[in-house]
Design a protein around this motif. Structure first.
Motif, PDB file in Angstrom:
ATOM      1  N   THR A 158      24.571 -28.091  26.111  1.00 28.63           N
ATOM      2  CA  THR A 158      23.570 -27.863  27.151  1.00 28.63           C
ATOM      3  C   THR A 158      24.318 -27.632  28.452  1.00 28.63           C
ATOM      4  O   THR A 158      25.266 -28.352  28.757  1.00 28.63           O
ATOM      5  CB  THR A 158      22.641 -29.080  27.299  1.00 28.63           C
ATOM      6  N   TYR A 159      23.914 -26.638  29.212  1.00 29.67           N
ATOM      7  CA  TYR A 159      24.627 -26.372  30.461  1.00 29.67           C
ATOM      8  C   TYR A 159      23.672 -25.790  31.494  1.00 29.67           C
ATOM      9  O   TYR A 159      22.595 -25.299  31.162  1.00 29.67           O
ATOM     10  CB  TYR A 159      25.808 -25.430  30.219  1.00 29.67           C
ATOM     11  N   ASP A 160      24.093 -25.868  32.754  1.00 30.72           N
ATOM     12  CA  ASP A 160      23.350 -25.251  33.842  1.00 30.72           C
ATOM     13  C   ASP A 160      23.932 -23.871  34.096  1.00 30.72           C
ATOM     14  O   ASP A 160      25.152 -23.710  34.250  1.00 30.72           O
ATOM     15  CB  ASP A 160      23.453 -26.085  35.124  1.00 30.72           C
TER      16      ASP A 160
ATOM     17  N   TYR B  57      28.145 -28.994  32.170  1.00 32.47           N
ATOM     18  CA  TYR B  57      27.675 -28.932  30.794  1.00 32.47           C
ATOM     19  C   TYR B  57      27.732 -30.300  30.133  1.00 32.47           C
ATOM     20  O   TYR B  57      28.286 -31.259  30.676  1.00 32.47           O
ATOM     21  CB  TYR B  57      28.502 -27.929  29.981  1.00 32.47           C
ATOM     22  N   ARG B  58      27.185 -30.362  28.934  1.00 28.96           N
ATOM     23  CA  ARG B  58      27.247 -31.567  28.114  1.00 28.96           C
ATOM     24  C   ARG B  58      27.295 -31.158  26.653  1.00 28.96           C
ATOM     25  O   ARG B  58      26.546 -30.282  26.220  1.00 28.96           O
ATOM     26  CB  ARG B  58      26.023 -32.454  28.331  1.00 28.96           C
TER      27      ARG B  58
ATOM     28  N   SER C 109      25.701 -26.842  38.350  1.00 25.84           N
ATOM     29  CA  SER C 109      26.780 -25.863  38.337  1.00 25.84           C
ATOM     30  C   SER C 109      27.031 -25.332  39.746  1.00 25.84           C
ATOM     31  O   SER C 109      26.200 -25.478  40.639  1.00 25.84           O
ATOM     32  CB  SER C 109      26.452 -24.701  37.392  1.00 25.84           C
TER      33      SER C 109
ATOM     34  N   LEU D 118      23.976 -33.920  32.188  1.00 26.70           N
ATOM     35  CA  LEU D 118      25.237 -33.192  32.107  1.00 26.70           C
ATOM     36  C   LEU D 118      26.366 -34.096  32.582  1.00 26.70           C
ATOM     37  O   LEU D 118      26.267 -34.748  33.615  1.00 26.70           O
ATOM     38  CB  LEU D 118      25.162 -31.925  32.953  1.00 26.70           C
TER      39      LEU D 118
ATOM     40  N   SER E 278      18.970 -27.593  33.276  1.00 24.88           N
ATOM     41  CA  SER E 278      19.035 -28.156  31.934  1.00 24.88           C
ATOM     42  C   SER E 278      18.147 -29.381  31.737  1.00 24.88           C
ATOM     43  O   SER E 278      17.918 -29.807  30.596  1.00 24.88           O
ATOM     44  CB  SER E 278      20.481 -28.519  31.589  1.00 24.88           C
TER      45      SER E 278
ATOM     46  N   HIS F 164      32.416 -30.860  33.478  1.00 23.08           N
ATOM     47  CA  HIS F 164      32.515 -29.627  34.243  1.00 23.08           C
ATOM     48  C   HIS F 164      33.703 -28.828  33.733  1.00 23.08           C
ATOM     49  O   HIS F 164      34.708 -29.391  33.294  1.00 23.08           O
ATOM     50  CB  HIS F 164      32.676 -29.915  35.742  1.00 23.08           C
TER      51      HIS F 164
END
Length: 290
Positions: free
Chosen positions: A55-57, A17-18, A64, A4, A36, A7
C-alpha cells in the motif's frame, strides 16, 4: 487499520509505503481526493487471507513527497509504479485500484502486461468521465487562485466534495472526514492538493488508451458503487464491454468510495478475485453484471 511505515526514494522522490503479509503480492492504489487511508478496512483482511500487500501514497498525496514542478498525472504515476515495484523487487503483481488509481493501473497493465497477474478497478475514471461537473467548476473557479484561499474555505470546499463520495452521508463525518482532510491542513497541503491532484484531472489520460483496452488479456474485475455520484455505472458497463472477459460487479447502496459504504463486500470481492485463476482465466466473453 493500516498505517504507512516506510519511505523509499523512487526516481528522486520520496514515496511512503507499507508492506505486509506473505504470499502472492497485491498492490493497492488509491484515488483522489484521498490517500492510502481509504484501504484501512480492506488490506488487513487481504493479508489474513494469505497475500503479501503493498500500500502506498501516490506522489504528491498523503505522506509521500510533494515536490514542486513535478508531473503527478496518472501517466507519470503509472511510470512511477513500475519503478516502485523494481525498487521493492516485485516483478509480477495483482493490482487493486480505485478512482484515478484505476487509470494508473490500466495504463500500467497496457504498458507492461507481463507484470500484472490480475487487475481489479473500482469506480475508476475512464474515457471522458472526468473531471465531474463539480470538480470542473472548482477547476474553473479556484485552480488559479487557490493560494489566496483560507483554510476554512478550503475545508468547506473539500468537505462538500468528500460528502459526495458516499451513499451514506453519515460515514463521511468525524474522525473519518478529518483523516481525509488531514493531508491538506496547511498552506503547503492546500497548494499540493490543487497542483498535484486537481491540476491533473484531465480525461486525455484515459481517452488516449480507449482504443487499446481490447488488448488486455489478463483477468479483470470491475467493482462499482451503484450510487456513485461522480462516475456513473454506465462507464463501468462500457469498460466491461471493451475489456475482453471483464466481469462487472455493481454494489447496491454504495457510492464512489465503496470501501467506506460497503467495506465487508469489498473485502469479499477482492479476496474472491485474488483466489481466481491466472492466465487460464484470460479467455472468454465479457462477464455479466451481478
Amino acid at each position: 487499520m493500516t498505517t504507512l511505515t516506510d519511505h523509499l526514494i523512487v526516481d528522486g522522490a520520496r514515496v511512503a509505503y507499507r508492506e505486509g503479509g506473505s504470499g502472492e503480492p497485491v498492490v493497492f492504489i488509491h484515488g483522489t481526493p484521498s490517500h492510502s487511508y481509504e484501504w484501512r478496512e480492506v488490506v488487513p483482511h487481504v493479508e489474513a487471507a494469505g497475500h503479501r500487500t503493498l500500500t502506498y501514497d501516490l506522489l504528491g498525496y498523503g505522506l509521500s513527497e510533494r515536490p514542486a514542478h513535478r508531473d503527478t498525472s496518472v501517466a507519470a504515476q503509472s511510470d512511477l509504479l513500475g519503478q516502485l515495484l523494481d525498487a521493492l523487487g516485485l516483478d509480477r503483481v495483482s493490482l487493486v485500484a480505485h478512482d484515478i488509481g484505476g487509470a494508473v493501473a490500466l495504463r500500467f497493465a497496457l504498458a507492461y502486461p507481463g507484470r500484472v497477474r490480475r487487475l481489479m478497478v473500482m469506480d475508476s475514471v475512464s474515457y471522458d468521465s472526468w473531471p465531474s461537473a463539480t470538480w470542473r467548476r472548482i477547476i474553473d473557479e479556484d485552480l488559479d487562485d487557490h493560494a489566496a484561499m483560507p483554510q476554512e474555505a478550503f475545508d468547506d470546499l473539500l468537505t462538500r466534495q468528500l460528502t459526495m463520495t458516499v451513499a451514506d452521508k453519515s460515514l463521511m463525518t468525524g474522525d473519518v472526514l478529518r483523516a481525509y482532510l488531514a493531508p491538506h491542513a496547511s498552506r503547503l497541503g492546500r497548494a499540493s492538493f490543487f497542483e498535484h491532484q486537481v491540476r491533473h484531472y484531465d480525461s486525455r489520460y484515459t481517452e488516449e488508451i480507449t482504443d487499446r483496452l481490447g488488448g488486455l488479456t489478463l483477468p479483470v474485475r470491475i467493482l462499482w458503487g451503484a450510487e456513485d455520484e461522480w462516475q456513473p455505472v454506465r462507464y463501468a458497463e462500457r469498460l466491461r464491454d471493451d475489456i475482453p472477459g471483464a466481469e462487472l460487479v455493481v454494489i447496491p447502496g454504495a457510492g464512489h468510495f465503496l470501501m467506506e459504504d460497503a467495506p465487508g463486500r469489498v473485502v469479499r470481492e477482492v479476496i474472491d478475485f485474488l483466489a481466481s485463476g491466472g492466465e487460464e482465466d484470460t479467455e472468454g466473453s465479457p462477464g455479466p453484471a451481478r
